[in-house]
Scaffold this active site. Sequence first.
Site, PDB file in Angstrom:
ATOM      1  N   ASP A  33       0.852  -1.184   0.000  1.00 43.52           N
ATOM      2  CA  ASP A  33       0.000   0.000   0.000  1.00 43.52           C
ATOM      3  C   ASP A  33       0.896   1.245   0.000  1.00 43.52           C
ATOM      4  O   ASP A  33       2.036   1.195   0.476  1.00 43.52           O
ATOM      5  CB  ASP A  33      -0.872  -0.039   1.266  1.00 43.52           C
ATOM      6  CG  ASP A  33      -1.601   1.253   1.487  1.00 43.52           C
ATOM      7  OD1 ASP A  33      -2.298   1.701   0.565  1.00 43.52           O
ATOM      8  OD2 ASP A  33      -1.461   1.832   2.586  1.00 43.52           O
TER       9      ASP A  33
HETATM   10 MG   LIG Z   1      -2.875   3.215   3.463  1.00 41.03          MG
END
Ligand SMILES: [Mg+2]
Length: 240
Positions: A10
Amino acid sequence: MKRYEVVLLDADQTLLDFRRSEADALQAAFEQNGLPADGEFLAAYHRINDGLWARDNRGEIAQREITDTRFVRLFSAFGIDLDGRAFNDVYLDHLSRFAYTMPGAIEFCRTLREMGVRQYVATNGIARVQKSRYKRSGLDAYMQGIFVSEEVGAGKPDKLFFDRVLHEAGDPPRKKVLMVGDSRAADIAGGVRAGIDTCWIDPDGTAENGAETYRVRSLAQLRTIFLTEAGYGTDITANP
Ligand SMILES: [Mg+2]
Protein backbone atom coordinates in the site's frame (compact mmCIF):
# COMPACT_ATOMS: atom_id res chain seq x y z
CA MET A 1 7.63 -16.65 7.58
CA LYS A 2 7.62 -18.40 4.23
CA ARG A 3 9.33 -17.18 1.09
CA TYR A 4 7.31 -14.74 -0.95
CA GLU A 5 7.86 -14.09 -4.64
CA VAL A 6 5.79 -10.93 -4.79
CA VAL A 7 5.00 -8.30 -2.17
CA LEU A 8 2.25 -5.76 -2.82
CA LEU A 9 2.62 -2.59 -0.78
CA ASP A 10 0.00 0.00 0.00
CA ALA A 11 1.19 3.58 -0.56
CA ASP A 12 -0.40 5.98 1.91
CA GLN A 13 0.67 5.54 5.55
CA THR A 14 2.55 2.39 4.52
CA LEU A 15 5.33 3.55 2.16
CA LEU A 16 4.48 7.23 1.97
CA ASP A 17 3.56 9.72 4.68
CA PHE A 18 0.29 10.89 3.19
CA ARG A 19 -0.75 12.89 6.25
CA ARG A 20 2.31 15.10 5.91
CA SER A 21 1.87 15.57 2.15
CA GLU A 22 -1.82 16.29 2.62
CA ALA A 23 -1.12 18.92 5.28
CA ASP A 24 1.43 20.66 3.07
CA ALA A 25 -0.83 20.55 0.01
CA LEU A 26 -3.92 21.80 1.84
CA GLN A 27 -1.95 24.66 3.36
CA ALA A 28 -0.55 25.67 -0.04
CA ALA A 29 -3.91 25.45 -1.82
CA PHE A 30 -5.89 27.23 0.90
CA GLU A 31 -3.36 30.04 1.32
CA GLN A 32 -3.16 30.53 -2.44
CA ASN A 33 -6.90 31.35 -2.30
CA GLY A 34 -6.83 33.42 0.89
CA LEU A 35 -8.54 30.70 2.93
CA PRO A 36 -7.62 29.63 6.47
CA ALA A 37 -5.44 26.50 6.66
CA ASP A 38 -6.29 25.59 10.24
CA GLY A 39 -9.02 25.54 12.89
CA GLU A 40 -12.64 24.65 12.18
CA PHE A 41 -12.21 25.08 8.42
CA LEU A 42 -9.47 22.46 8.22
CA ALA A 43 -11.31 20.16 10.64
CA ALA A 44 -14.45 20.40 8.50
CA TYR A 45 -12.50 19.41 5.40
CA HIS A 46 -11.16 16.31 7.13
CA ARG A 47 -14.63 15.33 8.35
CA ILE A 48 -16.05 15.61 4.83
CA ASN A 49 -13.13 13.88 3.13
CA ASP A 50 -12.89 11.04 5.67
CA GLY A 51 -16.63 10.44 5.41
CA LEU A 52 -16.45 10.20 1.63
CA TRP A 53 -13.45 7.83 1.67
CA ALA A 54 -15.21 5.59 4.21
CA ARG A 55 -18.23 5.38 1.88
CA ASP A 56 -15.90 4.61 -1.04
CA ASN A 57 -14.26 1.78 0.96
CA ARG A 58 -17.73 0.32 1.57
CA GLY A 59 -18.44 0.48 -2.16
CA GLU A 60 -21.26 3.00 -1.73
CA ILE A 61 -19.82 5.70 -3.99
CA ALA A 62 -17.26 5.98 -6.77
CA GLN A 63 -13.91 7.64 -6.18
CA ARG A 64 -14.87 10.38 -8.61
CA GLU A 65 -17.60 11.52 -6.24
CA ILE A 66 -14.97 12.18 -3.58
CA THR A 67 -12.82 14.41 -5.76
CA ASP A 68 -15.80 16.12 -7.40
CA THR A 69 -17.64 17.01 -4.21
CA ARG A 70 -15.33 17.34 -1.17
CA PHE A 71 -14.42 21.00 -1.71
CA VAL A 72 -17.87 21.83 -3.12
CA ARG A 73 -19.34 20.61 0.19
CA LEU A 74 -16.72 22.44 2.24
CA PHE A 75 -17.19 25.78 0.48
CA SER A 76 -20.96 25.43 0.60
CA ALA A 77 -20.86 24.81 4.37
CA PHE A 78 -18.84 28.00 4.90
CA GLY A 79 -20.63 30.13 2.29
CA ILE A 80 -17.48 30.52 0.19
CA ASP A 81 -17.99 31.46 -3.45
CA LEU A 82 -15.33 29.30 -5.11
CA ASP A 83 -15.52 26.49 -7.68
CA GLY A 84 -14.89 23.40 -5.55
CA ARG A 85 -14.16 21.12 -8.49
CA ALA A 86 -11.55 23.47 -9.93
CA PHE A 87 -10.08 23.89 -6.46
CA ASN A 88 -9.68 20.13 -6.19
CA ASP A 89 -7.38 20.21 -9.24
CA VAL A 90 -5.28 22.94 -7.61
CA TYR A 91 -5.05 20.84 -4.45
CA LEU A 92 -4.05 17.71 -6.41
CA ASP A 93 -1.33 19.66 -8.22
CA HIS A 94 0.14 20.59 -4.86
CA LEU A 95 -0.34 17.07 -3.49
CA SER A 96 1.63 15.65 -6.43
CA ARG A 97 4.63 17.76 -5.42
CA PHE A 98 4.95 16.52 -1.84
CA ALA A 99 6.37 13.02 -1.26
CA TYR A 100 7.72 11.86 2.08
CA THR A 101 8.60 8.25 2.81
CA MET A 102 7.51 6.56 6.02
CA PRO A 103 10.30 5.63 8.47
CA GLY A 104 12.02 2.44 7.33
CA ALA A 105 10.35 2.35 3.91
CA ILE A 106 13.49 2.77 1.78
CA GLU A 107 15.42 0.22 3.86
CA PHE A 108 12.56 -2.27 3.63
CA CYS A 109 12.28 -1.99 -0.16
CA ARG A 110 16.05 -2.14 -0.62
CA THR A 111 16.27 -5.31 1.47
CA LEU A 112 13.47 -7.01 -0.45
CA ARG A 113 15.11 -6.09 -3.74
CA GLU A 114 18.36 -7.67 -2.52
CA MET A 115 16.38 -10.79 -1.63
CA GLY A 116 15.01 -10.96 -5.15
CA VAL A 117 11.43 -10.36 -4.06
CA ARG A 118 9.36 -8.51 -6.67
CA GLN A 119 7.59 -5.47 -5.23
CA TYR A 120 4.71 -3.38 -6.50
CA VAL A 121 2.80 -0.49 -5.06
CA ALA A 122 -0.91 -1.34 -4.93
CA THR A 123 -2.82 1.79 -4.04
CA ASN A 124 -6.24 3.36 -4.19
CA GLY A 125 -6.14 6.92 -5.41
CA ILE A 126 -5.65 9.25 -8.33
CA ALA A 127 -3.10 7.97 -10.83
CA ARG A 128 -1.28 11.20 -11.63
CA VAL A 129 -0.94 12.08 -7.94
CA GLN A 130 0.19 8.64 -6.76
CA LYS A 131 2.63 8.11 -9.63
CA SER A 132 4.19 11.54 -9.19
CA ARG A 133 4.65 11.03 -5.44
CA TYR A 134 6.04 7.51 -6.04
CA LYS A 135 8.68 8.87 -8.45
CA ARG A 136 9.59 11.81 -6.21
CA SER A 137 9.95 9.51 -3.20
CA GLY A 138 12.83 7.57 -4.79
CA LEU A 139 11.03 4.27 -4.12
CA ASP A 140 10.76 3.57 -7.83
CA ALA A 141 14.46 2.63 -7.78
CA TYR A 142 13.62 -0.49 -5.77
CA MET A 143 10.26 -1.58 -7.12
CA GLN A 144 8.89 -3.17 -10.27
CA GLY A 145 5.93 -0.86 -10.65
CA ILE A 146 2.85 0.84 -9.30
CA PHE A 147 -0.84 0.01 -9.71
CA VAL A 148 -3.38 2.73 -8.97
CA SER A 149 -7.10 1.95 -8.63
CA GLU A 150 -8.08 4.70 -11.06
CA GLU A 151 -6.14 3.02 -13.87
CA VAL A 152 -6.82 -0.58 -12.80
CA GLY A 153 -10.55 0.10 -13.02
CA ALA A 154 -11.20 -1.34 -9.57
CA GLY A 155 -9.93 -0.56 -6.08
CA LYS A 156 -9.05 -2.31 -2.84
CA PRO A 157 -10.78 -4.21 -1.24
CA ASP A 158 -12.41 -5.40 -4.50
CA LYS A 159 -11.07 -8.83 -5.52
CA LEU A 160 -11.06 -7.63 -9.13
CA PHE A 161 -8.34 -5.10 -8.25
CA PHE A 162 -6.05 -7.89 -7.01
CA ASP A 163 -6.93 -10.19 -9.93
CA ARG A 164 -5.91 -7.53 -12.43
CA VAL A 165 -2.79 -6.46 -10.52
CA LEU A 166 -1.52 -10.02 -10.08
CA HIS A 167 -2.20 -10.79 -13.73
CA GLU A 168 -0.06 -7.79 -14.71
CA ALA A 169 2.58 -8.99 -12.24
CA GLY A 170 2.91 -12.27 -14.13
CA ASP A 171 0.31 -14.39 -12.28
CA PRO A 172 2.51 -15.58 -9.40
CA PRO A 173 1.05 -18.41 -7.26
CA ARG A 174 -1.26 -16.73 -4.74
CA LYS A 175 0.43 -18.59 -1.88
CA LYS A 176 3.62 -16.70 -2.79
CA VAL A 177 2.10 -13.22 -2.56
CA LEU A 178 1.94 -10.92 0.47
CA MET A 179 -0.12 -7.73 0.73
CA VAL A 180 1.22 -5.16 3.22
CA GLY A 181 -0.84 -2.19 4.36
CA ASP A 182 -2.17 -0.04 7.17
CA SER A 183 -5.87 -0.38 6.36
CA ARG A 184 -7.81 -3.42 7.48
CA ALA A 185 -10.84 -2.33 5.43
CA ALA A 186 -8.90 -1.97 2.16
CA ASP A 187 -5.58 -3.85 2.35
CA ILE A 188 -6.34 -6.78 4.64
CA ALA A 189 -9.96 -7.39 3.61
CA GLY A 190 -8.92 -7.15 -0.03
CA GLY A 191 -5.98 -9.49 0.34
CA VAL A 192 -8.16 -12.06 2.11
CA ARG A 193 -10.73 -11.91 -0.71
CA ALA A 194 -7.93 -12.41 -3.25
CA GLY A 195 -6.61 -15.48 -1.42
CA ILE A 196 -3.18 -14.02 -0.61
CA ASP A 197 -1.38 -13.57 2.71
CA THR A 198 -1.59 -10.21 4.41
CA CYS A 199 0.42 -8.11 6.83
CA TRP A 200 -1.29 -5.35 8.75
CA ILE A 201 0.77 -2.37 9.88
CA ASP A 202 -0.68 -1.31 13.20
CA PRO A 203 1.55 1.42 14.70
CA ASP A 204 -0.38 1.46 18.00
CA GLY A 205 -0.41 -2.30 18.43
CA THR A 206 -3.56 -2.11 20.50
CA ALA A 207 -6.33 -3.55 18.30
CA GLU A 208 -7.87 -7.00 18.58
CA ASN A 209 -6.48 -9.73 16.30
CA GLY A 210 -8.13 -9.79 12.89
CA ALA A 211 -8.01 -11.64 9.58
CA GLU A 212 -4.40 -10.67 8.78
CA THR A 213 -1.66 -13.30 8.46
CA TYR A 214 0.93 -11.08 10.15
CA ARG A 215 0.77 -7.94 12.19
CA VAL A 216 3.64 -5.50 12.72
CA ARG A 217 4.04 -2.00 14.07
CA SER A 218 6.31 -0.75 11.29
CA LEU A 219 8.09 -1.66 8.06
CA ALA A 220 11.31 -1.80 10.08
CA GLN A 221 9.82 -4.63 12.13
CA LEU A 222 8.62 -6.44 9.02
CA ARG A 223 12.10 -6.07 7.50
CA THR A 224 13.59 -7.77 10.54
CA ILE A 225 11.12 -10.64 10.17
CA PHE A 226 12.10 -11.06 6.52
CA LEU A 227 15.78 -11.05 7.45
CA THR A 228 15.59 -13.42 10.40
CA GLU A 229 12.62 -15.70 9.76
CA ALA A 230 12.24 -15.98 6.04
CA GLY A 231 15.06 -18.40 5.46
CA TYR A 232 16.84 -15.93 3.26
CA GLY A 233 19.88 -15.82 5.54
CA THR A 234 21.01 -12.95 7.69
CA ASP A 235 23.94 -11.91 5.54
CA ILE A 236 21.72 -9.52 3.64
CA THR A 237 22.00 -6.02 5.03
CA ALA A 238 20.34 -2.72 4.32
CA ASN A 239 23.49 -1.46 2.63
CA PRO A 240 23.86 -1.79 -1.13
MG1 LIG B 1 -2.88 3.22 3.46
